[in-house]
Structure formats: C-alpha cells, structure tokens
Design a protein around this motif. Sequence first.
Motif, PDB file in Angstrom:
ATOM      1  N   THR A 130       0.847  -1.201   0.000  1.00 41.49           N
ATOM      2  CA  THR A 130       0.000   0.000   0.000  1.00 41.49           C
ATOM      3  C   THR A 130       0.882   1.249   0.000  1.00 41.49           C
ATOM      4  O   THR A 130       0.673   2.189  -0.773  1.00 41.49           O
ATOM      5  N   LEU A 134       1.983   4.364  -2.905  1.00 43.71           N
ATOM      6  CA  LEU A 134       1.854   5.807  -2.652  1.00 43.71           C
ATOM      7  C   LEU A 134       3.201   6.555  -2.751  1.00 43.71           C
ATOM      8  O   LEU A 134       3.246   7.780  -2.712  1.00 43.71           O
ATOM      9  N   LYS A 137       3.891   9.636  -5.055  1.00 40.61           N
ATOM     10  CA  LYS A 137       3.231  10.871  -4.574  1.00 40.61           C
ATOM     11  C   LYS A 137       3.961  11.412  -3.348  1.00 40.61           C
ATOM     12  O   LYS A 137       4.133  12.625  -3.194  1.00 40.61           O
ATOM     13  N   ILE A 208      -0.536  10.780   4.691  1.00 43.11           N
ATOM     14  CA  ILE A 208      -1.185   9.492   4.979  1.00 43.11           C
ATOM     15  C   ILE A 208      -2.538   9.727   5.665  1.00 43.11           C
ATOM     16  O   ILE A 208      -3.543   9.083   5.350  1.00 43.11           O
ATOM     17  N   SER A 210      -4.525  12.042   5.191  1.00 42.27           N
ATOM     18  CA  SER A 210      -5.539  12.590   4.276  1.00 42.27           C
ATOM     19  C   SER A 210      -5.989  11.585   3.211  1.00 42.27           C
ATOM     20  O   SER A 210      -6.780  11.920   2.332  1.00 42.27           O
ATOM     21  N   GLN A 211      -5.503  10.365   3.264  1.00 45.06           N
ATOM     22  CA  GLN A 211      -5.850   9.365   2.238  1.00 45.06           C
ATOM     23  C   GLN A 211      -7.170   8.666   2.580  1.00 45.06           C
ATOM     24  O   GLN A 211      -7.188   7.604   3.197  1.00 45.06           O
ATOM     25  N   GLU A 212      -8.270   9.281   2.120  1.00 41.05           N
ATOM     26  CA  GLU A 212      -9.618   8.810   2.451  1.00 41.05           C
ATOM     27  C   GLU A 212      -9.868   7.357   2.033  1.00 41.05           C
ATOM     28  O   GLU A 212     -10.659   6.643   2.644  1.00 41.05           O
ATOM     29  N   GLN A 213      -9.173   6.921   0.941  1.00 46.85           N
ATOM     30  CA  GLN A 213      -9.408   5.551   0.446  1.00 46.85           C
ATOM     31  C   GLN A 213      -8.879   4.488   1.395  1.00 46.85           C
ATOM     32  O   GLN A 213      -9.245   3.317   1.298  1.00 46.85           O
ATOM     33  N   ARG A 219      -4.760   5.144   8.184  1.00 45.04           N
ATOM     34  CA  ARG A 219      -4.555   6.606   8.057  1.00 45.04           C
ATOM     35  C   ARG A 219      -3.764   7.162   9.247  1.00 45.04           C
ATOM     36  O   ARG A 219      -3.382   8.312   9.275  1.00 45.04           O
TER      37      ARG A 219
END
Length: 460
Positions: A130, A134, A137, A208, A210-213, A219
């Motif tokens: 995961t 990311l 970014k 991390i 702010s990663q709603e998914q 998070r």
Amino acid sequence: MKNPKIVSGFSKKSKRGKLRWLVENFFKHPEEVARELKSFWYGDPQKQKIFDEFSENTITNFYMPYGVLPNLKINDEVYCVPMVIEESSVVAAASAAAKFWLNRGGFKTEVLTTKKVGQVHFDWKGKRKTLEALMPKIKQLIHTETSHITANMRKRGGGILDIELLDMSDLEPNYFQLQMTFETCDSMGANFINSVLEESARSLKQFIGSQEQLPAEERELTIIMAILSNYTPECLVRASVECPIEELGNFCDGDMPAEEFARKFEKALNIARIDTYRATTHNKGIFNGIDAVVIATGNDFRAVEACGHAYAARDGKYRSLSFAECKDGIFKFWLDIPLAVGTVGGLTALHPMAKRSLEMLGQPSAEELMQIIAATGLAQNFAAVRSLVTTGIQKGHMKMHLMNILNHLEATEKEVKEALVYFADKLVSFSSVREFIQLLRSTPEGMPLPLPIMIERKKS
Ligand code: MEV
C-alpha cells in the motif's frame, strides 16, 4: 539537610556566578582555583564570548596543543596540515612519514562518493504494498514541501538525491523507514539534513492522514524520529602510497633490509585485518591523525569516529581500515575511509582557529579536505606500523616521556642535554630521572657523577 552540591537555576547564573558556585562547593582553595580557571579566559572578551556561546554552562577554556604537519604531498600539491592533539609523538611521527613519502611520489587520494544519509523512522499498521504504491506521490510531496529548505543547497548543486521506503516490520512490529540520501556540497550538512527530515516527517504524516481511500487504522502513522545517520559509507575517500620495495630501505633505525621490512609491514596489516584486538589499536593510530585534523578544522570528530568504526565492522567483524600489499617488487599501502566533513558552516566559520586552519590549507572544498584528512591518517598509520615492526614504539615515546619529566622537574638546558645522553640507552622512569637530576644538582661542577643509578644500582 540541604545538599550544597545540588543547584537549581544554575544555567541562569552569570558566568562569574557559575564559577563562584563551582569553586566554593568543589575545591579546597576556592580563590586559587578561581584565579587559575580565569587565567585560561581569552584576553579579548569579544573572542571569549564566541567560545562561551559554542556550548552551555561554560566557565573557562580547555587548551589543547595546535601543531602542524609540514611537507604532506597529496596529488602533487604540498600541504602544511594543522593538527590538534594532546598525545606526544603523533605529530612527529606523521611528519616523519610525510617527509619519507615526499621523495617517493607523495600520497595519492581520490573521493569515491559523497552521499550523506538521513532517516524518518515511523510506525504504521499496514501492508508495505500500500505504501509502495503511494511512494511516487510521497516523494513528490516531500520535494515540494521541503523546497524552501533545499533551495540554496540546490543552487550549489546539492539537495535530496533519493527517497526510499524500507519495510523493517519483520524486525520490529509496524516499523517502516524513509531512507533519504543527500548531497550537501561543502557543508557537513547536519542541520540541513535534519531540517529536511523533520519537514519530510510532517508531510508524510499529513499525507497518509488525508488518504480517504485507506481504512481508518491505516490513516494513522506515528513518526518515531527523524534524524541524519552518522553512518555514511558512501561518503568515501581513498588515500594511498606506493614505491618499489627497494626504496623502503635505509630509513629505519633498525637498519632492517627493505624486503624484510615490506614483508613484516604487510604481515602486520594482515594481522590487523583478522584480529579485532589488533585492528582496534591499528585504527586508533589512524584516528590519531584523522581526529587531529578534524578538530583543527572545526569538524565533528565524534561523528567521524563513530562512522569510521562502523565502517571497519561493515562485514560483521571489526577490521583494519587500511591495507598493504607487496607484489611484483612494489609496496602498496592504502586506506578507505568514510569522512563526512565540511569547510563551510558550523564551527568552521565560527572558531577563529578553525578558520585559520582552513586558510592554511588553501580554503579547501569539502572533497579536498576529505583527501587531506585521509592522507594524514595514512601517514600516521604508516609511521606507527613502521615503528612497531622495526624498533618498537617505546623508543620514540621514551624520549618524549623523558622530556615531559625533565620539564616537570624544571631541568635547565644543560641538565636536559646531560639527561638525553645518559638515558639514550636506559629505561626512563620518573624516579630514575629525578634521581639523575638530583645527582647532577648536588655534584660540584667538574666532578664525575656517581653513576650508574637506580635500576642498575638495585641489581647489585
Ligand atoms: C598510539 O597512540 C597508537 C599506536 O598504538 C597505533 C598502532 O599500534 O598502530 C602506536
């Protein structure tokens, strides 16, 4: 009862107040000690203020000898190298080695790499995959959010080189790391790296979060710490010397043939590769030279030592940092050492003597300074091993030891001369030297001394 040795608000006291409290509570003769401590203050109060502000709770200065190593030829340039060290014989030994190699091509040096390392250590309860997804970014974000800190360094050709995610959760639950590499040009870069790391840690946590998914648990990211690593195996310099074996002859007191000397030297180096007890002393000899220049140029000798020793143990066993080889009639001797040093910023710009040291060296770049330091370490190592495999080191040390005792006994020039002749072939001890000087002083001029003394006399 109140213990007078426990103090509160010490740091708020003035310098004189601190000194007064100290001498009154820890010394039998406070006035005398206060006078002595003050006698080491710098004459010029403005200069003293500079020293006082390097550290905290300063009450005086601690002096160390500042010597120079002339004739150090490196890549065809001759340097006079500043050395701050309290141990006798070190500068003399390095000077002898520098002079020896001056006529044999001098020292050759090259900087192999200049990368520095920093780490953001964090706890995260998720799968490595995961985070890996990311990472592009995260990298982009870190570059952007640290750009105000890295702007100047980037102008000079440095900055963040790389950012890598390390999953260490098999060793410690939920433990991940961002390992970042940096180029810091002529500065040692500790402040720069630490500022970038702390900013990167903040950005990472926020991103991390702010990663709603992601599921709520993923998070949550806890920063454990963000700090540079003093282990910089990729900030590496090599120094070497070489000459035909026959050119090694006729320089050592023991009159050892060149071939025998070369073989013994090579063997001594092999022993330091395989035996940790010997390797530690061997490397200590290298650091006699390295630390002395690192200190004289206002660099961080604890960082350099920590890194050097870690590097010496990089394959799991602590070994010598230098190597020797005799092949096809050629003697080769070299040293690989990581050296994270700077020639701008930090103490290099603040300490008046560090500034002079850099001036003496021709205002070197950090890479040039790495090479000068490595060559000094190799010179020091050559001198030590040369003594060890020929005359032994005590011969040189004993002369220094004798001089220290004679100074302590306030011997006159004439007494020193006579003592040097008398002790040339005898074991030096404080009591034998004191007895010799007493005899000299109590025997009328022109009368023969009732010698030999002490050890010899006790035997009979
Ligand atoms: C003494 O400060 C350093 C030496 O012990 C180094 C060595 O043994 O190689 C002489």
